[in-house]
Design a protein around this motif. Sequence first.
Motif, mmCIF file in Angstrom:
data_model
loop_
_atom_site.group_PDB
_atom_site.id
_atom_site.type_symbol
_atom_site.label_atom_id
_atom_site.label_comp_id
_atom_site.label_asym_id
_atom_site.label_seq_id
_atom_site.Cartn_x
_atom_site.Cartn_y
_atom_site.Cartn_z
ATOM 1 N N PRO A 1 0.821 -1.216 0.000
ATOM 2 C CA PRO A 1 0.000 0.000 0.000
ATOM 3 C C PRO A 1 0.852 1.262 0.000
ATOM 4 N N ILE B 1 0.367 5.388 0.561
ATOM 5 C CA ILE B 1 -0.477 6.506 0.960
ATOM 6 C C ILE B 1 0.266 7.797 0.649
ATOM 7 N N LYS C 1 -4.201 14.615 -7.590
ATOM 8 C CA LYS C 1 -4.725 13.419 -6.929
ATOM 9 C C LYS C 1 -4.991 12.317 -7.947
ATOM 10 N N LEU D 1 -3.177 8.636 -8.025
ATOM 11 C CA LEU D 1 -3.997 7.429 -7.892
ATOM 12 C C LEU D 1 -3.904 6.567 -9.141
ATOM 13 N N ASP E 1 -2.710 4.111 -3.292
ATOM 14 C CA ASP E 1 -3.934 3.558 -2.719
ATOM 15 C C ASP E 1 -4.780 4.610 -2.019
ATOM 16 N N ASP E 2 -4.157 5.684 -1.577
ATOM 17 C CA ASP E 2 -4.875 6.701 -0.821
ATOM 18 C C ASP E 2 -4.146 8.024 -0.983
ATOM 19 N N TYR E 3 -4.852 9.120 -0.711
ATOM 20 C CA TYR E 3 -4.279 10.459 -0.894
ATOM 21 C C TYR E 3 -4.759 11.343 0.246
ATOM 22 N N VAL E 4 -3.819 11.853 1.041
ATOM 23 C CA VAL E 4 -4.127 12.720 2.176
ATOM 24 C C VAL E 4 -3.442 14.063 1.937
ATOM 25 N N GLU F 1 -6.296 10.896 11.595
ATOM 26 C CA GLU F 1 -6.679 10.563 10.226
ATOM 27 C C GLU F 1 -5.617 9.675 9.583
ATOM 28 N N ARG G 1 -6.056 5.860 8.143
ATOM 29 C CA ARG G 1 -5.695 5.475 6.762
ATOM 30 C C ARG G 1 -4.713 4.303 6.769
ATOM 31 N N ALA H 1 -5.273 0.689 5.101
ATOM 32 C CA ALA H 1 -4.314 0.146 4.138
ATOM 33 C C ALA H 1 -3.827 -1.224 4.576
ATOM 34 N N ARG I 1 -6.294 -3.923 3.708
ATOM 35 C CA ARG I 1 -6.372 -4.236 2.283
ATOM 36 C C ARG I 1 -5.122 -4.914 1.750
#
Length: 224
Positions: free
Chosen positions: A74, A76, A87, A91, A96-99, A107, A111, A115, A118
């Motif tokens: 994963p 992030i 973004k 992606l 896998d994720d965007y902060v 937060e 996340r 992750a 998954r």
Amino acid sequence: MSVVLIVEDEAQLARAMQINLQAHGYRAVTVGKGRDALKAAATQPVDIVVLDLGLPDMDGVDVIRGLRGWSTMPIIVLSARHASEDKVEALDAGADDYVTKPFGLDELLARLRAASRRAEPRNESPTVATAGFVMDLAAKRVVKGGKEVRLTPTEWSILEILVRNPGRLVTQQQLLTQVWGQAYAKETQYLRVYVAQLRRKLEEDPSVPRHLHTEAGMGYRFDP
């Protein structure tokens, strides 16, 4: 204990994240450059990557692409870039994720937990045995015929990336980017030289390799 690779060039922020993640049960490793991130992910156990996009030596999106060339771990993204196109690009590259910055620790921890749920299980053995040699990934040693084979750091990096992807094609660009950095992505002669050296040191017959195979025009493959 999950290992988190923090890729952040702001030393104060990286240190703060490292301390806070370790306080919450993670083992955190920090690097400040994209090239170092690619090398760290390829040469030590990493479960999750937390990645800033604005790095001094290469764009974070290129780091994502480099990791996705061989790994499903994963990723992030943690970035000050708020635009939707940034973004989408990250992606689409495989994040896998965007902060977005600024962010709260709660937060980020949420996340990371998501992750981890998954993530595919990684059952990598620290020792890889072939008919010709034995490679200890943890001790960074190769033994052939009962004797240790001396490898340069670059030879080791190339061999380890191939060994961690048995039977799979690793492209020339993936190897060059992960070992030398994005600026060397087209320097294919580097690989030819180092792979030839590895064959001389490890193969019984370097001219007819059993373990280190060339896929003409594409890359290399390791077969145990």
